[in-house]
Design an enzyme around this catalytic site. Structure first.
Site, PDB file in Angstrom:
ATOM      1  N   ASP A 132      -6.027 -29.937 -55.567  1.00 31.68           N
ATOM      2  CA  ASP A 132      -7.095 -30.247 -55.177  1.00 31.68           C
ATOM      3  C   ASP A 132      -6.648 -32.048 -55.315  1.00 31.68           C
ATOM      4  O   ASP A 132      -5.827 -31.696 -55.824  1.00 31.68           O
ATOM      5  CB  ASP A 132      -8.472 -30.215 -55.752  1.00 31.68           C
ATOM      6  CG  ASP A 132      -9.511 -30.526 -54.509  1.00 31.68           C
ATOM      7  OD1 ASP A 132      -9.436 -31.448 -54.299  1.00 31.68           O
ATOM      8  OD2 ASP A 132     -10.530 -29.504 -54.157  1.00 31.68           O
ATOM      9  N   HIS A 188      -8.209 -33.077 -49.505  1.00 29.79           N
ATOM     10  CA  HIS A 188      -7.988 -32.494 -50.381  1.00 29.79           C
ATOM     11  C   HIS A 188      -7.026 -32.182 -51.471  1.00 29.79           C
ATOM     12  O   HIS A 188      -6.863 -31.751 -52.755  1.00 29.79           O
ATOM     13  CB  HIS A 188      -9.160 -31.219 -50.893  1.00 29.79           C
ATOM     14  CG  HIS A 188     -10.519 -31.392 -50.618  1.00 29.79           C
ATOM     15  ND1 HIS A 188     -11.026 -32.074 -51.534  1.00 29.79           N
ATOM     16  CD2 HIS A 188     -11.156 -30.541 -49.553  1.00 29.79           C
ATOM     17  CE1 HIS A 188     -12.353 -32.551 -51.609  1.00 29.79           C
ATOM     18  NE2 HIS A 188     -12.461 -31.593 -50.523  1.00 29.79           N
ATOM     19  N   GLU A 223     -13.234 -30.224 -44.982  1.00 25.85           N
ATOM     20  CA  GLU A 223     -12.810 -31.874 -45.670  1.00 25.85           C
ATOM     21  C   GLU A 223     -11.923 -32.116 -45.063  1.00 25.85           C
ATOM     22  O   GLU A 223     -11.685 -33.069 -46.285  1.00 25.85           O
ATOM     23  CB  GLU A 223     -13.650 -31.287 -47.426  1.00 25.85           C
ATOM     24  CG  GLU A 223     -15.175 -31.288 -47.126  1.00 25.85           C
ATOM     25  CD  GLU A 223     -15.837 -31.538 -48.405  1.00 25.85           C
ATOM     26  OE1 GLU A 223     -17.625 -31.230 -48.817  1.00 25.85           O
ATOM     27  OE2 GLU A 223     -15.182 -31.135 -49.770  1.00 25.85           O
ATOM     28  N   TYR A 259     -24.080 -21.404 -54.509  1.00 28.83           N
ATOM     29  CA  TYR A 259     -23.409 -22.938 -55.053  1.00 28.83           C
ATOM     30  C   TYR A 259     -23.800 -22.895 -57.021  1.00 28.83           C
ATOM     31  O   TYR A 259     -25.044 -23.411 -56.842  1.00 28.83           O
ATOM     32  CB  TYR A 259     -23.448 -24.274 -54.404  1.00 28.83           C
ATOM     33  CG  TYR A 259     -22.172 -24.037 -52.957  1.00 28.83           C
ATOM     34  CD1 TYR A 259     -21.899 -23.215 -53.047  1.00 28.83           C
ATOM     35  CD2 TYR A 259     -20.751 -25.250 -53.311  1.00 28.83           C
ATOM     36  CE1 TYR A 259     -20.840 -23.659 -51.964  1.00 28.83           C
ATOM     37  CE2 TYR A 259     -20.198 -25.483 -52.474  1.00 28.83           C
ATOM     38  CZ  TYR A 259     -19.806 -24.313 -52.040  1.00 28.83           C
ATOM     39  OH  TYR A 259     -19.068 -24.527 -51.117  1.00 28.83           O
TER      40      TYR A 259
HETATM   41  C1  ACM Z   1     -16.305 -26.876 -49.943  1.00 24.81           C
HETATM   42  O1  ACM Z   1     -18.177 -26.851 -51.010  1.00 24.81           O
HETATM   43  N1  ACM Z   1     -16.461 -27.922 -50.135  1.00 24.81           N
HETATM   44  C2  ACM Z   1     -16.113 -25.502 -49.806  1.00 24.81           C
END
Ligand code: ACM
Ligand code: ZN
Length: 369
Positions: free
Chosen positions: A35, A105, A169, A260
């Protein structure tokens, strides 16, 4: 899923987590290895990825996101360690799904090889959290050669049929301004930067297919058109599962609303360890239904399962991972392995102490009920 880019945990901690997963009959360990804040896997052909990319100069203080601790942080897995972890997982019937993030990322890789970004850098391994505009240049052939080399070594290390390439993202500002990216859009007859991302992912998918592996990407890989045979990991709204599943693509569900595990477990945030935000109590994990609402029966056969995500911007070590993961992962495992008709939250809570005693014996630092 465990994010090791934000905080590297090390081999012993990962093996412990694999033991815990096996206890819960969880059979895929999604390992987020690269990342913006760190590259955590040794690649023989590109030692700079770990010499440069595995180290960052500083990290934000947990309690003050805008303030840097000024302390260098680093770490990565050698090939030998990865082989050992893959074997350890296999002996517990767990498959490791490695993730190498692209096209966004990617700052840790760009800091190591600035020529792979649109501007040519220089870049730094990120010292803060967030989404960064600098990403791999999608108009540069050298980027594809580099990523194919990296993926070749990943394939050598991981027997998993699926390889995760991230895809979430990815800001498009740099691509829109980059002569190489714009030339690629023209040459390939693409409409815009979304389609350029789709071109990028399709090219990687075809490389993986040529090596008998299948691509998995976050749900943004839908934008601009999916690669043939690509599997989608839905993390945003479950509605993002509909298009791929109806098109016959396989889907893994991990919507923020239920999966999450970096979110708070209580509304009383003062008395919880600092977390990234959100609120995901145990009951809401148990309420997770992996088949998205309104999806027809035929398309539902493409929902492979679900997973819990442990992003680690605010989770520094195994004890904190365990605090965030348990008992929520217990609820998730039960939901994923049980028919919908048998679901009963109160009954789950009544049975939970039996499982928590097993965690006690293993020394797992779960959050008390
Ligand atoms: C993510 O939580 N950006 C996959
Ligand atoms: Zn570019």
């Amino acid at each position: 899923m465990l994010d090791e880019a934000r905080y590297f945990k090390g081999m012993q901690q990962v093996k412990m987590l694999l033991d815990e997963m096996a206890l819960l009959k969880m059979n895929v360990f999604h390992w987020h290895l690269t990342d913006d804040q760190g590259w955590r896997i040794e690649i023989r052909k590109y030692p700079r990825l770990t010499e440069v990319g595995s180290k960052r100069a500083a990290t934000p203080y947990p309690a003050r996101r805008d303030q840097s601790d000024g302390v260098p942080f680093g770490g990565y897995y050698t090939r030998a360690q990865i082989q050992s972890i893959v074997e350890y997982a296999a002996s517990r019937h767990v498959t490791i799904l490695p993730e190498i993030e692209m096209p966004g990322h990617a700052l840790a890789a760009l800091a190591s090889f600035p020529e792979l970004g649109c501007s040519g850098g220089p870049y730094q391994v990120a010292k803060s959290w967030g989404i960064f505009e600098d990403v791999y240049c999608a108009g540069n052939q050298a980027v594809y050669r580099f990523l194919e080399d990296v993926l070749s070594e990943v394939i050598e290390l991981f027997p998993s049929e699926y390889i995760h390439i991230g895809g979430d993202e990815c800001p498009k500002e740099r691509w829109n301004a980059c002569p190489k990216c714009r030339a690629m859009i023209r040459e390939q007859g693409l409409k815009d930067a979304d389609e350029l991302q789709s071109y990028f992912i399709k090219r990687i998918a075809s490389f993986l297919a040529g090596n008998d592996r299948r691509l998995v990407g976050w749900d943004e890989t839908l934008e601009g058109g999916l690669a043939p045979d690509a599997t989608v990991m839905v993390w945003r709204d479950p509605v993002h599962a509909h298009i791929p599943a109806k098109q016959g693509h396989d889907v893994v569900m991990c919507p923020t609303a239920h999966c999450y595990f970096d979110y708070y477990q209580s509304l009383d945030q003062e008395h919880e360890p600092r977390a990234i935000g959100g609120y995901l109590p145990l009951e809401q994990v148990y309420a997770f239904e992996p088949i998205p609402e309104g999806l027809d029966e035929e398309s539902s056969t493409h929902i492979l399962g679900g997973q819990g995500n442990v992003w680690t911007e605010y989770i520094q070590n195994a004890a904190q991972v365990e605090y965030m993961a348990y008992p929520r992962a217990t609820a998730l495992a039960e939901v994923l392995w049980s028919p919908l008709e048998g679901k009963d939250y109160q009954d789950f809570i009544d049975r939970l102490p039996f499982f928590l005693r097993q965690l006690d014996e293993l020394g797992v630092s779960y959050r008390s009920l």
